[in-house]
Scaffold this motif. Structure first.
Motif, PDB file in Angstrom:
ATOM      1  N   ALA A  97      58.993  -1.721  -9.978  1.00  0.00           N
ATOM      2  CA  ALA A  97      57.419  -1.877  -9.944  1.00  0.00           C
ATOM      3  C   ALA A  97      57.259  -2.902  -8.895  1.00  0.00           C
ATOM      4  CB  ALA A  97      56.962  -2.023 -11.044  1.00  0.00           C
ATOM      5  N   GLY A  98      58.045  -4.155  -8.626  1.00  0.00           N
ATOM      6  CA  GLY A  98      57.289  -5.176  -7.587  1.00  0.00           C
ATOM      7  C   GLY A  98      57.771  -4.684  -6.105  1.00  0.00           C
ATOM      8  N   GLU A  99      58.053  -3.510  -6.009  1.00  0.00           N
ATOM      9  CA  GLU A  99      58.528  -3.108  -4.597  1.00  0.00           C
ATOM     10  C   GLU A  99      59.704  -3.900  -3.939  1.00  0.00           C
ATOM     11  OE1 GLU A  99      55.255  -1.627  -2.083  1.00  0.00           O
ATOM     12  OE2 GLU A  99      54.570  -0.596  -3.817  1.00  0.00           O
ATOM     13  N   PRO A 100      60.756  -4.299  -4.766  1.00  0.00           N
ATOM     14  CA  PRO A 100      61.529  -5.148  -4.198  1.00  0.00           C
ATOM     15  C   PRO A 100      62.623  -4.971  -2.909  1.00  0.00           C
ATOM     16  CG  PRO A 100      62.637  -4.009  -6.019  1.00  0.00           C
ATOM     17  CD  PRO A 100      61.292  -3.288  -5.778  1.00  0.00           C
ATOM     18  N   GLU A 101      62.971  -5.673  -2.415  1.00  0.00           N
ATOM     19  CA  GLU A 101      63.986  -5.426  -1.293  1.00  0.00           C
ATOM     20  C   GLU A 101      65.288  -5.851  -1.759  1.00  0.00           C
ATOM     21  OE1 GLU A 101      62.728  -8.208   1.500  1.00  0.00           O
ATOM     22  OE2 GLU A 101      61.485  -6.930   2.719  1.00  0.00           O
ATOM     23  N   PHE A 102      65.203  -6.698  -2.714  1.00  0.00           N
ATOM     24  CA  PHE A 102      66.704  -7.163  -3.117  1.00  0.00           C
ATOM     25  C   PHE A 102      66.529  -7.458  -4.739  1.00  0.00           C
ATOM     26  CE2 PHE A 102      69.125 -11.180  -4.049  1.00  0.00           C
ATOM     27  CZ  PHE A 102      70.322 -10.805  -3.197  1.00  0.00           C
ATOM     28  N   LEU A 103      67.840  -6.773  -5.058  1.00  0.00           N
ATOM     29  CA  LEU A 103      67.898  -6.881  -6.467  1.00  0.00           C
ATOM     30  C   LEU A 103      69.070  -7.617  -7.225  1.00  0.00           C
ATOM     31  CD1 LEU A 103      67.100  -3.181  -7.756  1.00  0.00           C
ATOM     32  CD2 LEU A 103      65.614  -5.348  -8.414  1.00  0.00           C
ATOM     33  N   VAL A 104      69.115  -8.551  -7.968  1.00  0.00           N
ATOM     34  CA  VAL A 104      70.124  -9.274  -8.534  1.00  0.00           C
ATOM     35  C   VAL A 104      70.603  -8.506  -9.971  1.00  0.00           C
ATOM     36  CG1 VAL A 104      70.887 -11.503  -9.428  1.00  0.00           C
ATOM     37  CG2 VAL A 104      69.504 -11.456  -7.330  1.00  0.00           C
ATOM     38  N   CYS A 105      71.710  -7.805  -9.922  1.00  0.00           N
ATOM     39  CA  CYS A 105      72.021  -7.216 -11.146  1.00  0.00           C
ATOM     40  C   CYS A 105      73.107  -7.984 -11.944  1.00  0.00           C
ATOM     41  CB  CYS A 105      72.382  -5.831 -10.822  1.00  0.00           C
ATOM     42  SG  CYS A 105      71.432  -5.036  -9.449  1.00  0.00           S
ATOM     43  N   ASP A 106      72.777  -8.438 -12.906  1.00  0.00           N
ATOM     44  CA  ASP A 106      73.904  -9.061 -13.669  1.00  0.00           C
ATOM     45  C   ASP A 106      74.666  -8.301 -14.860  1.00  0.00           C
ATOM     46  OD1 ASP A 106      75.524 -11.190 -14.739  1.00  0.00           O
ATOM     47  OD2 ASP A 106      73.750 -12.155 -15.610  1.00  0.00           O
ATOM     48  N   GLU A 107      75.377  -7.601 -14.660  1.00  0.00           N
ATOM     49  CA  GLU A 107      76.336  -6.731 -15.511  1.00  0.00           C
ATOM     50  C   GLU A 107      75.471  -5.652 -16.009  1.00  0.00           C
ATOM     51  OE1 GLU A 107      79.567  -7.395 -16.496  1.00  0.00           O
ATOM     52  OE2 GLU A 107      80.037  -9.444 -16.546  1.00  0.00           O
ATOM     53  N   PRO A 108      74.708  -4.906 -15.365  1.00  0.00           N
ATOM     54  CA  PRO A 108      73.701  -3.891 -15.664  1.00  0.00           C
ATOM     55  C   PRO A 108      74.247  -3.019 -16.572  1.00  0.00           C
ATOM     56  CG  PRO A 108      74.252  -3.462 -13.335  1.00  0.00           C
ATOM     57  CD  PRO A 108      74.989  -5.123 -13.686  1.00  0.00           C
ATOM     58  N   THR A 109      75.464  -2.735 -16.455  1.00  0.00           N
ATOM     59  CA  THR A 109      75.956  -1.450 -17.125  1.00  0.00           C
ATOM     60  C   THR A 109      77.107  -1.767 -18.084  1.00  0.00           C
ATOM     61  OG1 THR A 109      77.793  -1.042 -15.727  1.00  0.00           O
ATOM     62  CG2 THR A 109      75.787   0.088 -15.258  1.00  0.00           C
ATOM     63  N   SER A 110      77.296  -3.182 -18.599  1.00  0.00           N
ATOM     64  CA  SER A 110      78.527  -3.497 -19.538  1.00  0.00           C
ATOM     65  C   SER A 110      78.018  -3.344 -20.931  1.00  0.00           C
ATOM     66  CB  SER A 110      78.917  -5.012 -19.144  1.00  0.00           C
ATOM     67  OG  SER A 110      78.017  -5.720 -18.848  1.00  0.00           O
ATOM     68  N   ALA A 111      76.811  -3.071 -21.143  1.00  0.00           N
ATOM     69  CA  ALA A 111      76.238  -3.116 -22.627  1.00  0.00           C
ATOM     70  C   ALA A 111      76.556  -1.561 -22.794  1.00  0.00           C
ATOM     71  CB  ALA A 111      74.977  -3.525 -22.899  1.00  0.00           C
TER      72      ALA A 111
END
Lengths: 319, 322
Positions: free
Chosen positions: A164-178
């Motif tokens: 929604a923030g129309e990002p260019e850059f995403l920091v993904c911290d263990e996005p799928t480990s749960a």
């Protein structure tokens, strides 16, 4: 070489883990510092994915918090060549990172309203529906609460909120480990598709080398607060240079070529409060020689994207 | 000659709730031989831990065994009273859980906890029990046993704590060990050490092991046979190489395909559309049918079952879509 969107230079973060003041005075305990991130540098090119991998306590999540400004660095520099508002974060736990009392529509709309407080209501609603559709949810889901969704669907909501923030850059911290593996595949495929379509750059943090192999262009392997090796993904898997990387690759269970009679490597990650002298990996390293116990291997000058901090590896290869 | 240690027949676990009865484990049959490791895999909510808890007699009320039988080396154990079952747990069945801290009392030295358990389940006297505790700690790979035996649990690392839990489970030389996600909380290098330890103990002592995990990689490297669970039912059971390399059930096949490979980057990961149904809304017929590309009319009507080796799928049971 394409333009770097993020440049991290000699980044450090220390935490004070001393005993309380009274105990220090009475028991004469010294101050103790934990070097969570200890002189780390890397660049991420626009549109690419750099992955930080390592075992728990290696400092990878601290880097995520430093990059997003949730912690202030104790030393070094982080340069983001973009609009700071265009940076977003996706967290590990989709249960803790969504407000349980807000409907999904409000969760996803919040960054929209923050960025543009004057936006008419109809425009916000339309954009929320569009975003939910992008991440594979139904526009009708906007009126539901987070608890009505499964873990994978919640992670999709987090991604919609980040977009929604129309990002260019995403920091993904263990996005799928749960998440369960079949759901993990859905979320990883979605993240790759969004990257392709929107030209996103990812800093991807994970302990899972098979996930990282699938997602990353460049992999940085961390051990006790330092990057021990950084290489493009295919090269890292083909010719791992650092003994720690080799150990990691040897110990992950392999579905296609199971090593049923392996002799696992002994030892554990030492405490980051009192790391070993010299190269902090030397007590567990099969190649260690006397220099490794005295001197810390410094990062190599930047030749390509391929660097290793190891005396033994540097002797054997001309990096 | 093989010797069946665990024999579970048509086990059914139910949870009565205000909105009707939920079936968490639905007609599961499996066996484990002496010296064999049976892997039980499935995604969260598939009923794999519940199966382990039912065997241990540790179902939380209102959960209960509604049907089926559990036999341990020929003795029926699901009908035992709680005091009798308490003696079976610990003495004949050892348990290892994901979080070692839930199995260790933080207020007691690990040596005392081991000695107490040995004392409870065997005839050994105090000093002999302490000697045995030290032997067990050595066997599970704890260094400097003479000093560490008087340490408290918090003085050990996660991997070392899990070794102590394994030593606790071994105190009475049980016939069966139920290990529920024993390596999930640990880092990969420690995980490899713990699974190697479990394998060695199983081989050396002939203990039967039920290894419950969501990690197919761990199963592939550790288990002899594997049972795949889906929505409380058995989807497929077979030798580990067969299930990993030639999965019969479309769910197992999808599950294998969705795991990212270490050897190649295949671009798009294969994925199973949708997610596993919640216990209250399991569809009629095969529980997997709404997500299955091959589902036919019979799959939507009748539940396919497997008791023994094979896949619970009408495609393989009938050879065609019925």
């Amino acid at each position: 070489m394409t333009e770097a969107i993020l440049e991290v230079d000699a980044l450090e973060r220390r935490f004070d883990v001393s005993a309380p003041w009274l105990n220090r005075v009475i028991e004469r305990k010294p101050r103790r510092t934990l070097r969570a991130v200890d002189g780390v540098d890397f660049d991420i090119a626009r549109g690419q994915t750099l992955a930080l991998v390592g075992e728990s306590g290696c400092g990878k999540s601290t880097i995520a918090k430093l990059v997003t400004g949730l912690h202030a660095p104790s030393g070094g520099k982080i340069r983001f060549n973009g609009d700071p508002e265009k940076m977003q974060m996706i967290f590990q736990d989709p249960f803790a990172s969504l407000n349980p009392r807000w409907r999904v529509g409000r969760i996803v709309a919040e960054p929209l309203r923050t960025l543009n407080p004057q936006a008419p209501e109809a425009q916000v609603t339309a954009r929320v529906e569009e975003l939910l559709d992008t991440v594979g949810l139904s526009p009708a889901d906007a009126v539901k609460y987070p608890h009505e969704f499964s873990g994978g669907q919640r992670q999709r909501i987090s991604i919609a909120r980040a977009l929604a923030g129309e990002p260019e850059f995403l920091v993904c911290d263990e996005p799928t480990s749960a998440l369960d593996v079949s759901v993990q595949a859905q979320v990883l495929n979605l993240m790759k598709r969004l990257q392709r379509e929107m030209g996103l750059t990812y800093l991807f943090i994970s302990h899972d080398l098979s996930v990282v192999r699938h997602m990353a262009d460049v992999i940085a392997v961390m051990y006790l607060g330092r990057i021990v090796e950084i290489q493009p993904t295919a090269d890292l898997f083909a010719t791992p240079l650092h003994p720690y990387t080799r150990m990691l690759l040897d110990t992950i269970p392999d579905l296609e070529a199971p090593k049923r009679d392996r002799a696992p490597m002994g030892g554990e990650v030492p405490s980051p409060v009192s790391p070993p002298s010299g190269c902090s990996f030397h007590p567990r390293c099969p190649l260690a020689f006397d220099r490794c116990t005295r001197e810390r291997p410094e990062r190599e000058p930047r030749v390509h994207d391929r660097r290793v901090a190891c005396f033994a590896a540097a002797e054997n290869t001309d990096v | 000659m093989t010797q069946t240690v665990l024999d579970v027949r048509n086990l059914r676990v139910e949870f009565p709730t205000r909105h009707g009865t939920l079936t968490a484990v639905d007609d599961i049959s499996l066996t484990i031989e002496r010296g064999e490791i049976l892997g039980v895999v499935g995604e969260s909510g598939a009923g794999k831990s519940m199966t382990g808890m039912a065997i241990l007699g540790l179902l939380e009320p209102p959960g209960r065994i509604a049907a089926g039988e559990i036999h341990l080396s020929g003795d029926r154990i699901d009908t035992l009273t709680e005091p009798h079952m308490q003696r079976v747990r610990g003495r004949r069945i050892g348990a290892i859980f994901q979080d070692p801290l839930t199995s260790l009392n933080p207020l007691f030295r690990v040596g005392d906890q081991l000695v107490e358990t040995i004392h409870l389940h065997t005839e050994l006297g105090k000093s002999a029990a302490r000697q045995r505790a030290m032997d067990l700690m050595r066997e599970v790979g704890i260094p400097a046993v003479e000093e560490r035996i008087d340490n408290y649990p918090h003085q050990f690392s996660g991997g070392m704590r899990q070794r102590i839990v394994i030593a606790l489970a071994l105190c009475a030389e049980p016939e069966l060990i139920i290990a529920d996600e024993p390596t999930t909380a640990l880092d990969v290098s420690i995980q490899a050490q713990i699974t190697a330890l479990l394998k060695r103990l199983c081989r050396d002592r002939g203990t039967a092991v039920m290894l419950v995990t969501h990690d197919m990689g761990v199963i592939a490297e550790t288990a002899d046979r594997v049972a795949v669970m889906y929505a409380g039912r058995l989807a497929e059971l077979g030798a580990v190489e067969d299930v990993v390399r030639r999965p019969q059930h479309p769910y197992t096949e999808g599950l294998m395909g969705s795991i990212p490979s270490l050897h190649s980057d295949e671009g798009e990961l294969r994925m199973i559309p949708g997610s596993m149904p919640r216990l209250g809304s399991i569809p009629a017929g095969c529980a997997f049918n709404p997500r299955c590309a091959h589902a036919g009319p019979r799959c939507r009507r009748e539940i396919p079952r497997t008791h023994g080796t094979g896949a619970a799928c009408w495609l393989t049971l009938e050879g065609e879509t019925a």
